[in-house]
Design a protein around this motif. Sequence first.
Motif, PDB file in Angstrom:
ATOM      1  N   MET A 178       0.987  -1.258  -0.017  1.00 14.72           N
ATOM      2  CA  MET A 178      -0.091   0.039  -0.006  1.00 14.72           C
ATOM      3  C   MET A 178       0.735   1.179   0.134  1.00 14.72           C
ATOM      4  N   LYS A 179       0.438   2.190  -0.570  1.00 13.65           N
ATOM      5  CA  LYS A 179       1.112   3.801  -0.751  1.00 13.65           C
ATOM      6  C   LYS A 179       0.943   4.522   0.541  1.00 13.65           C
ATOM      7  N   TYR A 180      -0.503   4.441   0.904  1.00 10.33           N
ATOM      8  CA  TYR A 180      -0.601   5.365   2.084  1.00 10.33           C
ATOM      9  C   TYR A 180      -1.527   4.718   3.009  1.00 10.33           C
ATOM     10  N   VAL A 181      -1.518   5.428   4.068  1.00 10.08           N
ATOM     11  CA  VAL A 181      -2.566   4.961   5.219  1.00 10.08           C
ATOM     12  C   VAL A 181      -3.368   6.180   5.713  1.00 10.08           C
ATOM     13  N   VAL A 182      -4.743   6.198   5.307  1.00 10.66           N
ATOM     14  CA  VAL A 182      -5.546   7.291   5.907  1.00 10.66           C
ATOM     15  C   VAL A 182      -5.846   7.038   7.637  1.00 10.66           C
ATOM     16  N   LYS A 183      -5.289   8.193   8.319  1.00 15.84           N
ATOM     17  CA  LYS A 183      -5.631   7.842   9.794  1.00 15.84           C
ATOM     18  C   LYS A 183      -6.700   8.766  10.513  1.00 15.84           C
ATOM     19  N   LEU A 184      -7.766   8.423  10.864  1.00 14.41           N
ATOM     20  CA  LEU A 184      -8.776   9.129  11.456  1.00 14.41           C
ATOM     21  C   LEU A 184      -9.197   9.108  12.769  1.00 14.41           C
ATOM     22  N   THR A 185      -9.759   9.961  13.560  1.00 12.22           N
ATOM     23  CA  THR A 185     -10.469   9.659  14.903  1.00 12.22           C
ATOM     24  C   THR A 185     -11.742  10.197  15.014  1.00 12.22           C
ATOM     25  N   PHE A 186     -12.540   9.333  15.760  1.00 11.03           N
ATOM     26  CA  PHE A 186     -14.116   9.741  15.761  1.00 11.03           C
ATOM     27  C   PHE A 186     -14.531   9.830  17.189  1.00 11.03           C
ATOM     28  N   GLU A 187     -15.732  10.513  17.343  1.00  5.85           N
ATOM     29  CA  GLU A 187     -16.304  10.555  18.335  1.00  5.85           C
ATOM     30  C   GLU A 187     -18.013  10.230  18.213  1.00  5.85           C
ATOM     31  N   VAL A 188     -18.592   9.467  18.996  1.00  3.91           N
ATOM     32  CA  VAL A 188     -19.923   9.044  18.909  1.00  3.91           C
ATOM     33  C   VAL A 188     -20.608   9.409  20.202  1.00  3.91           C
ATOM     34  N   GLU A 189     -21.849   9.769  20.164  1.00  4.39           N
ATOM     35  CA  GLU A 189     -22.646  10.356  21.156  1.00  4.39           C
ATOM     36  C   GLU A 189     -23.408   9.071  21.798  1.00  4.39           C
ATOM     37  N   GLY A 190     -22.916   8.096  21.805  1.00  2.00           N
ATOM     38  CA  GLY A 190     -23.535   6.714  22.483  1.00  2.00           C
ATOM     39  C   GLY A 190     -22.604   5.579  22.313  1.00  2.00           C
ATOM     40  N   SER A 191     -22.788   4.507  22.955  1.00  2.00           N
ATOM     41  CA  SER A 191     -22.099   3.250  22.979  1.00  2.00           C
ATOM     42  C   SER A 191     -22.157   2.553  21.816  1.00  2.00           C
ATOM     43  N   VAL A 192     -21.321   2.189  21.157  1.00  2.00           N
ATOM     44  CA  VAL A 192     -21.436   1.554  19.717  1.00  2.00           C
ATOM     45  C   VAL A 192     -19.960   0.399  19.907  1.00  2.00           C
ATOM     46  N   ASP A 193     -20.287  -0.583  18.861  1.00  2.00           N
ATOM     47  CA  ASP A 193     -19.104  -1.629  18.575  1.00  2.00           C
ATOM     48  C   ASP A 193     -18.363  -1.226  17.276  1.00  2.00           C
ATOM     49  N   LYS A 194     -17.206  -1.691  17.162  1.00  2.00           N
ATOM     50  CA  LYS A 194     -16.388  -1.857  15.897  1.00  2.00           C
ATOM     51  C   LYS A 194     -17.589  -2.206  14.624  1.00  2.00           C
ATOM     52  N   PRO A 195     -18.148  -3.264  14.383  1.00  2.00           N
ATOM     53  CA  PRO A 195     -19.065  -3.405  13.334  1.00  2.00           C
ATOM     54  C   PRO A 195     -20.078  -2.299  12.896  1.00  2.00           C
TER      55      PRO A 195
END
Length: 407
Positions: free
Chosen positions: A1-18
């Motif tokens: 792979m050439k690049y890796v896109v890295k992001l952070t996130f915030e969710v206003e509730g409890s959620v799982d990876k899926p």
Amino acid sequence: MKYVVKLTFEVEGSVDKPDVIGAIFGQTENLFGQEFDLRELQDKGRLGRIVVEIKNKGGKAEGYIEIPSNLDRVETALIASMVESVEKVGPYNAKFYLKEIEDVRAEKLKKIIDRAKQILAAWNRERNLDIKEVMNEISGAVKTGELIEFGPERLPAGPDVYTDPNLIIVEGRADIINLLRYGYKNTVAVEGASGKIPQSVIELSKNKKMVIAFLDGDHGGDMILKDLINANVKIDYVARAPVGREVEELTGKEIAKSLSNMIPFSQYLKKQQETLSSVVGRAEGAVKIENGEQQAVQVIEPPKEIEIKIPGNVMEDIKKLPGTLEGVIYDENWNLIEKVQVRDIIPKLEGLTNGASFIIFDGVITQRLLELAASKNVKLVIGVRIGGITKKPENVKVLTLTDVIGP
């Protein structure tokens, strides 16, 4: 792979990876059509597996995402922007922030450069100082500045091309620059020739006491020599770079050795004629030597190792390839498997499990491509030119576009 896109996130509730991954796929679907569908891009190997790290705390979730990309810079930036646009994860509001796009190749190059510095430092400690090489390195930048343009075609040449009684003919600009670096100034390049030698070179050769054709040690060098012969350029000697090497990459010592081993032109042709004598009957023409003079202008071509017939409709497609930076992959019946960009041929071929038999593209044939083609049972590879091939697989036929459709 050439690049890796890295992001952070915030969710206003409890959620799982899926939940996070589902939101990304669902809310980016068809934003920019099928071409930028994330699932489709993953299936084609253009995007890697999306990695999500998540932490739920106090009824809210926050986390980190990595998306490996094999797309170009513009396309990767678009993917990052699409993911940033996701506004919900499940029933909860969410915000995604781009942290950075890491250039994997830049990191790899940095490691390679750092390691090269270590190797060079150790090498310098072990070898004796070669004062001539040191002087060549110091004066290299100055000498390359002596490059001039020759004739109405504005061909790359050394500053002594007009005045020196002897002449060295090479293929391209990079060859001239390298020869200048080591003090060879009586040079001119035919710039690939493409089947037609510039008239100014033909006239120049007639007025020189000695003319040396100094050519790459590959099939491209053979083609340039054939063009010189067909144009009736005066040639007295033929010098070749080592097999698989190019004049532009030789050191001063290697250049001197190649020139010291040059062969009289008539002797070179006789040697070639003896090598190919077994196929004279099947050749379209032959080089004839009488009294040490060149009497004909056509070189015997070697026999084809593998007989492959290209259908007429495919030939028409091949003729459209030069200048497109595209390639095509066919199966054994000349049915089109896929049309790809040149830069994507290797990853595309790596992803094919079977079926590829013929590859034709507007690019340079490399050792890596040939080895991969051999492992995939590809029968024929056709490119613009052949690069520094050190070992040709026996089961793969290699040709240039010029071999197939002419200059």
